[in-house]
Each structure stands twice: as C-alpha cells, then as structure tokens.
Design a protein around this motif. Structure first.
Motif, PDB file in Angstrom:
ATOM      1  N   THR A 222       0.973  -1.424  -0.088  1.00  0.00           N
ATOM      2  CA  THR A 222      -0.021   0.216  -0.121  1.00  0.00           C
ATOM      3  C   THR A 222       0.945   1.236   0.023  1.00  0.00           C
ATOM      4  O   THR A 222       0.328   2.222  -0.378  1.00  0.00           O
ATOM      5  N   LYS A 223       2.074   1.327   0.536  1.00  0.00           N
ATOM      6  CA  LYS A 223       2.850   2.416   0.630  1.00  0.00           C
ATOM      7  C   LYS A 223       3.681   2.715  -0.557  1.00  0.00           C
ATOM      8  O   LYS A 223       3.922   3.744  -1.103  1.00  0.00           O
ATOM      9  N   PRO A 224       4.504   1.749  -1.135  1.00  0.00           N
ATOM     10  CA  PRO A 224       5.374   2.275  -2.238  1.00  0.00           C
ATOM     11  C   PRO A 224       4.717   2.454  -3.488  1.00  0.00           C
ATOM     12  O   PRO A 224       3.605   1.977  -3.700  1.00  0.00           O
ATOM     13  N   LEU A 225       5.306   2.917  -4.335  1.00  0.00           N
ATOM     14  CA  LEU A 225       4.875   3.188  -5.579  1.00  0.00           C
ATOM     15  C   LEU A 225       5.611   2.063  -6.607  1.00  0.00           C
ATOM     16  O   LEU A 225       6.645   1.578  -6.393  1.00  0.00           O
ATOM     17  N   VAL A 226       4.472   1.330  -7.149  1.00  0.00           N
ATOM     18  CA  VAL A 226       5.074   0.003  -8.258  1.00  0.00           C
ATOM     19  C   VAL A 226       4.861   0.360  -9.557  1.00  0.00           C
ATOM     20  O   VAL A 226       3.902   1.156  -9.895  1.00  0.00           O
ATOM     21  N   VAL A 227       6.102   0.344 -10.232  1.00  0.00           N
ATOM     22  CA  VAL A 227       6.266   0.672 -11.615  1.00  0.00           C
ATOM     23  C   VAL A 227       6.691  -0.584 -12.392  1.00  0.00           C
ATOM     24  O   VAL A 227       7.382  -1.282 -11.937  1.00  0.00           O
ATOM     25  N   GLY A 228       5.845  -0.807 -13.358  1.00  0.00           N
ATOM     26  CA  GLY A 228       6.097  -1.882 -14.263  1.00  0.00           C
ATOM     27  C   GLY A 228       7.080  -1.643 -15.404  1.00  0.00           C
ATOM     28  O   GLY A 228       6.852  -0.432 -15.852  1.00  0.00           O
ATOM     29  N   TYR A 301       3.347  10.697  -7.196  1.00  0.00           N
ATOM     30  CA  TYR A 301       2.799   9.996  -6.435  1.00  0.00           C
ATOM     31  C   TYR A 301       2.720  10.557  -5.129  1.00  0.00           C
ATOM     32  O   TYR A 301       1.791  10.427  -4.281  1.00  0.00           O
ATOM     33  N   LEU A 302       3.793  11.221  -4.724  1.00  0.00           N
ATOM     34  CA  LEU A 302       3.801  11.633  -3.403  1.00  0.00           C
ATOM     35  C   LEU A 302       2.975  12.906  -3.254  1.00  0.00           C
ATOM     36  O   LEU A 302       2.451  13.188  -2.307  1.00  0.00           O
ATOM     37  N   ASP A 303       3.029  13.979  -4.287  1.00  0.00           N
ATOM     38  CA  ASP A 303       2.160  14.919  -4.581  1.00  0.00           C
ATOM     39  C   ASP A 303       0.581  14.568  -4.285  1.00  0.00           C
ATOM     40  O   ASP A 303      -0.194  15.309  -3.633  1.00  0.00           O
ATOM     41  N   GLN A 304       0.345  13.301  -5.077  1.00  0.00           N
ATOM     42  CA  GLN A 304      -1.003  13.089  -4.900  1.00  0.00           C
ATOM     43  C   GLN A 304      -1.391  12.594  -3.485  1.00  0.00           C
ATOM     44  O   GLN A 304      -2.445  12.663  -3.086  1.00  0.00           O
ATOM     45  N   SER A 305      -0.308  11.902  -2.773  1.00  0.00           N
ATOM     46  CA  SER A 305      -0.552  11.130  -1.610  1.00  0.00           C
ATOM     47  C   SER A 305      -0.756  12.467  -0.521  1.00  0.00           C
ATOM     48  O   SER A 305      -1.539  12.093   0.698  1.00  0.00           O
ATOM     49  N   LEU A 306      -0.098  13.604  -0.953  1.00  0.00           N
ATOM     50  CA  LEU A 306      -0.251  14.700   0.212  1.00  0.00           C
ATOM     51  C   LEU A 306      -1.415  15.634  -0.102  1.00  0.00           C
ATOM     52  O   LEU A 306      -1.440  16.889   0.117  1.00  0.00           O
ATOM     53  N   GLY A 308      -1.931  16.629  -3.358  1.00  0.00           N
ATOM     54  CA  GLY A 308      -1.768  17.247  -4.885  1.00  0.00           C
ATOM     55  C   GLY A 308      -1.149  18.531  -4.825  1.00  0.00           C
ATOM     56  O   GLY A 308      -1.115  19.339  -5.591  1.00  0.00           O
ATOM     57  N   ASP A 309      -1.141  19.275  -3.436  1.00  0.00           N
ATOM     58  CA  ASP A 309      -0.674  20.692  -3.429  1.00  0.00           C
ATOM     59  C   ASP A 309       1.088  20.622  -3.140  1.00  0.00           C
ATOM     60  O   ASP A 309       1.512  21.525  -2.855  1.00  0.00           O
ATOM     61  N   GLY A 310       1.582  19.526  -2.917  1.00  0.00           N
ATOM     62  CA  GLY A 310       2.985  19.141  -2.828  1.00  0.00           C
ATOM     63  C   GLY A 310       3.637  19.598  -1.182  1.00  0.00           C
ATOM     64  O   GLY A 310       4.421  19.458  -0.936  1.00  0.00           O
ATOM     65  N   ARG A 311       2.381  19.776  -0.358  1.00  0.00           N
ATOM     66  CA  ARG A 311       2.739  20.198   0.992  1.00  0.00           C
ATOM     67  C   ARG A 311       2.915  19.097   2.001  1.00  0.00           C
ATOM     68  O   ARG A 311       2.436  17.998   1.682  1.00  0.00           O
TER      69      ARG A 311
END
Length: 311
Positions: A222-228, A301-306, A308-311
């Motif tokens: 659930t935590k990491p970004l998975v990339v194929g 991915y991080l921006d979306q998790s936060l 979308g504002d990057g804070r």
C-alpha cells in the motif's frame, strides 16, 4: 578514327573527369571529422560530484570532442590549490570550479586569466539569486558536513535495502520500499534499482515469472509506488539471447520464443493495468532515463498522496 568515334571518346573522358571530381567531393564530405581533445580541469572544495556532473552535461552538447579530465576534490587550502594551479599551467584548458574561499577563488581565477583560459564558477549563477530570494547572506562554508553525512547514510541504507530485495529476494518488508519495480525477466529492473538506490530511494525488484502467480506481498503493498517495466519483443529476445550465450546455454528455448515472450509481456501489462501501476517502456531508454522517469512518477505519487499541493 572517325569523327563520331572521336566525339564519343572525348565525351567519355569528360564523363570520367566529372565522376572523378564528384568522387573526390564525396570523399571530402564523407571524411570523418577528427575528434578534438582538450584538457578540462574540474575543481571542488567538496567531493566534486556537482562540478563533474555539470561539466559533463555541458560537454555532451558538443559532438566530436573528447575532454581529458583533471579532477581535484577537497581543495580547501593554499597547499592543495598549488598542485591544481601547476597542472593547469602544464595542461591549459577550461576550468569548472566550486570553491567558496575568496582567496583561493581569486588565485585560481588570476591563473586562468594569465593563461587566457575560461574559468566557470558552477554555483555562482544559483547561489546569488537564491540568497536574494531568501534575503539571507551566503554562509561561505565548503558544503554542509551534517547534510552530506545525512545524505550519505541515506544512500547506504537504500543500497543495502535494494541489494537485499533484488530479484524477489528477502521479501517480508516490501511495504517499507519507496519504489518497487516489476516486470518480466531482462527488462533492466536490477540496474535501474541500483541507480535509484544511489539516489537515496529504497527500491525493490520483483520479477514476474511465467506460469507462477505474482507474489501475494507484491499485490498487497500500500505504501510504495509500484512501476512496471516493459520493452519490445525484439529487444527482449535479443537481450535474452545474449544472456544465454554469455552462459553458454542453448538459445532455442521458450525463454526467447517469440510467442512465449509476447505472452509474457502481455500478461505483465494486464497485471499492471489491473492494479493501476504505471508502465515504462525501456526499449529505447538508458538506465538513467528510465530512472528519471521513475523518479518523476514517484514525485507525482507523493504529491497525490499529500493532496496534490506538494505540502
């Protein structure tokens, strides 16, 4: 000889002369451009990574050149600078430097002026505007030791994690990864993970093996970004053939069979689509380019998790 024959002979000689002239012109056009060698001095009061990377990025913009690099790190005293200046005098060439100490800078720049050699301070175009923006004075330190140590140990921890999680090994804590790369065999997962680890990312590599279900732990993260990672059939078959040849193994196997390879790639893409994992085609990309694409996805991915504002 009849007049007609004489005319034909003269015409033939004219044609040959024209062809020879064209041939000579073409030889001039096709003549390979000689490589231009020159000395390039890279000087830093720290490890020199920034200076080296910037200088190589600049040189990459010019074709037909081959810089002979002279690299000097941790130049922080008059004695350390002396050897550098001696070499610049012996092997004149452009200088890229990152030195904070004003006395050392002035002496270096004076030597370059005397030799009529260009001298570039790689950080000045960024530090001064940044100081103006922050309304702060420049510290004048030769890099922050605390920050360097922090980044260093972060990279070491990431490298250890990545090596322990290469090719599906030591699973049990995949959710601790920053990034997980998955895909069929020979799609550059391992070298890309090592590059990412050197940038401080905990990167795990989980292969998708034909005939075997993907690891349950991979499907549950659930935590990491998975990339194929995927590639073209032709490239994948060629890479696999080369791998088999290097191992002195038979190359006519399902491992390189076109239909089998196509099926593997299709199934991997379907899994990524089903799980919503982004896919990167590595067919015409270097490891650095693949890693850059992965890092861009990770930032998104991080921006979306936060939110979308990057804070």
């Amino acid at each position: 000889m009849r007049n007609g024959d004489k005319f034909a002979l003269l015409s033939w000689r004219a044609d040959i002369s024209t062809l020879l002239t064209l041939s000579t012109d073409r030889r001039e056009i096709l003549k390979p451009v000689p490589t231009r060698n020159f000395h390039l001095h890279l000087i830093s009061d720290s490890t020199g990574e920034t200076v080296n990377a910037l200088a190589r990025a600049v040189c990459a913009q010019f074709e037909g050149i081959k810089p002979i690099e002279h690299i000097y790190g941790l130049v922080r005293s008059e004695k350390q600078l002396e050897r550098t200046l001696t070499n610049i005098d012996l092997y004149p060439g452009p200088v890229f430097f990152s030195i904070i100490n004003p006395e050392l800078r002035e002496r270096l720049e004076a030597t370059c002026r005397k030799l009529h050699m260009p001298c570039f301070s790689v950080l000045d175009p960024f530090i001064t505007p940044m100081a103006n923006f922050l309304n702060l004075s420049i510290s004048g330190k030769a890099g922050s030791k605390q920050n360097m140590d922090s980044e260093y140990f972060k990279r070491i921890a990431a490298l250890n994690y990545t090596m322990m999680h290469d090719d599906g090994q030591s699973q049990g804590d995949l959710n601790d990864a920053d990034i997980i790369l998955t895909g069929v065999s020979r799609t550059s997962k391992t070298p890309t993970c090592m590059y990412l680890a050197n940038r401080g990312f905990k990167a795990a590599n989980v292969p998708l093996v034909p005939g075997i279900d993907p690891p349950a732990e991979l499907l549950a993260v659930t935590k990491p970004l998975v990339v194929g990672l995927t590639t073209s059939i032709e490239r994948l078959r060629q890479v696999r053939k080369n791998r088999l040849l290097s191992l002195n193994e038979e190359t006519e196997t399902d491992y390189v069979d076109p239909e089998t390879v196509q099926r593997e790639i299709t199934q991997a893409r379907r899994l990524c689509a089903r799980k919503g994992w982004p896919v990167i085609d590595v067919t015409r990309r270097s490891i650095e380019e693949v890693a850059a694409a992965v890092m861009n996805l990770h930032q998104q991915y991080l921006d979306q998790s936060l939110g979308g504002d990057g804070r």
